[in-house]
Design a protein around this motif. Structure first.
Motif, PDB file in Angstrom:
ATOM      1  N   SER A  99       5.195   1.150   5.803  1.00 50.20           N
ATOM      2  CA  SER A  99       4.248   0.051   5.642  1.00 50.20           C
ATOM      3  C   SER A  99       4.815  -1.058   4.759  1.00 50.20           C
ATOM      4  CB  SER A  99       2.948   0.577   5.017  1.00 50.20           C
ATOM      5  OG  SER A  99       2.079  -0.492   4.712  1.00 50.20           O
ATOM      6  N   CYS A 134       2.424  -3.573   4.316  1.00 49.44           N
ATOM      7  CA  CYS A 134       1.112  -4.167   4.059  1.00 49.44           C
ATOM      8  C   CYS A 134       0.888  -4.329   2.557  1.00 49.44           C
ATOM      9  CB  CYS A 134       0.034  -3.280   4.667  1.00 49.44           C
ATOM     10  SG  CYS A 134      -1.652  -3.809   4.299  1.00 49.44           S
ATOM     11  N   CYS A 192       0.847  -1.189   0.000  1.00 46.19           N
ATOM     12  CA  CYS A 192       0.000   0.000   0.000  1.00 46.19           C
ATOM     13  C   CYS A 192       0.889   1.247   0.000  1.00 46.19           C
ATOM     14  CB  CYS A 192      -0.897   0.009   1.226  1.00 46.19           C
ATOM     15  SG  CYS A 192      -1.985  -1.431   1.357  1.00 46.19           S
ATOM     16  N   LYS A 222      -1.407  -4.866  -0.741  1.00 42.79           N
ATOM     17  CA  LYS A 222      -2.743  -4.691  -1.302  1.00 42.79           C
ATOM     18  C   LYS A 222      -2.903  -5.698  -2.441  1.00 42.79           C
ATOM     19  CE  LYS A 222      -5.831  -1.293  -3.440  1.00 42.79           C
ATOM     20  NZ  LYS A 222      -5.969   0.110  -3.918  1.00 42.79           N
TER      21      LYS A 222
END
Length: 221
Positions: free
Chosen positions: A207, A209, A49, A211
Motif C-alpha cells: 500500500s 495509501c 496506512c 492516512k
C-alpha cells in the motif's frame, strides 16, 4: 550523561508557540522533562496506512539477504550493523549478504520501497538505531512488507512495532547498547527463524495509501 541545559531563546520559543505537536509519545515524554506540557499535543504524522497483519519471508535461493533500508549513520546504528556484517558472512551453511545503502545497494525512493525489497530478495530488515527515533517513515513501509525485523525497542519503535515472534528486539533502552553479545544472540535467533520459515509466508502489503491526520486540516484551514 550530563544534564541538558535548554537555551533561554529556545525556552522563549516554546512559550510563544500556540501548539507544540509531537509525532510520538516518545517525543512527548522526552520534551516534557524540559518544557511545560500545557501546549503539547500528540499528533501522529501523515503517513502510509500500515497493515500489521502482513507476513512475508521469501524462499532462500542462494543467500540469506539482510536489508538495511535507511541511510547509514551513527544514529542509525552503523556500528551495530558493521559488527554484524564483520562477524556473519555465513551461518549454518548459508551465505549471509548485507545490503546497505552506504555500500552495495542503489538509493530508492519511497514509491519503490516494496520493489527494492523484492529485487534483492530480502529475508529481514534491520532497524538498530543507537538513539530513539521520533517516528520513522521507513518503518511504516518495513511493517507493510511483513518481513521479520531486528530492532531496538526504544524511541517510537516501542510504540509502533508489535512484539511478537516475527519481530526480534535487541535492547530495551539506550543504556544496554554495550551488551554486544545480546545483539549477536538475537541476530542468530532471527536467522534460525528465517531458515525455519522461509517460503512459508507470502503476505506483503504494498500500500501507498496515505492516512491523513485531521489535525493538520484544522491547523492550516
Amino acid at each position: 550523561l550530563k544534564p541538558i541545559k535548554i537555551n533561554s531563546e529556545i525556552l522563549k520559543l516554546f512559550e510563544l508557540a500556540d501548539l507544540v505537536l509531537h509525532p510520538s509519545l516518545f517525543t512527548y515524554k522526552e520534551y516534557a522533562k524540559y518544557f511545560s506540557t500545557k501546549k503539547f499535543k500528540l499528533v501522529y504524522h501523515n503517513d502510509i496506512c500500515v497493515n500489521y497483519n502482513a507476513k512475508y519471508i521469501p524462499e532462500i535461493q542462494k543467500n540469506i539477504n539482510i536489508g538495511v533500508m535507511q541511510e547509514i549513520s551513527e544514529c542509525k546504528g552503523k556500528e551495530f550493523i558493521d559488527l554484524l556484517e564483520n562477524k556473519y558472512n555465513s551461518y549454518k551453511n548459508y551465505s549471509i549478504v548485507f545490503w546497505r545503502l552506504d555500500k552495495n545497494m542503489q538509493t530508492y525512493v519511497q514509491d519503490t520501497f516494496y520493489k527494492t525489497v523484492k529485487k534483492y530478495n530480502f529475508h529481514c530488515l534491520l532497524y538498530l538505531n543507537k538513539w530513539g527515533e521520533t517516528h520513522s517513515y521507513s518503518l511504516s513501509y518495513a511493517l507493510n512488507t511483513g518481513l521479520p525485523l531486528l530492532y531496538n525497542n526504544f524511541g517510537a519503535y516501542k510504540e509502533r512495532i508489535i512484539e511478537n515472534n516475527h519481530h526480534f528486539k535487541v535492547w530495551e533502552n539506550e543504556s544496554e547498547c554495550n551488551n554486544i553479545n545480546k545483539l549477536y544472540d538475537t541476530f542468530e535467533q532471527l536467522l534460525n527463524y528465517i531458515i525455519e520459515h522461509n517460503g512459508k509466508y507470502n503476505q506483503m502489503c504494498e500500500s501507498l495509501c496515505i492516512k491523513y491526520n485531521p489535525m493538520y486540516d484544522q491547523l492550516f484551514s
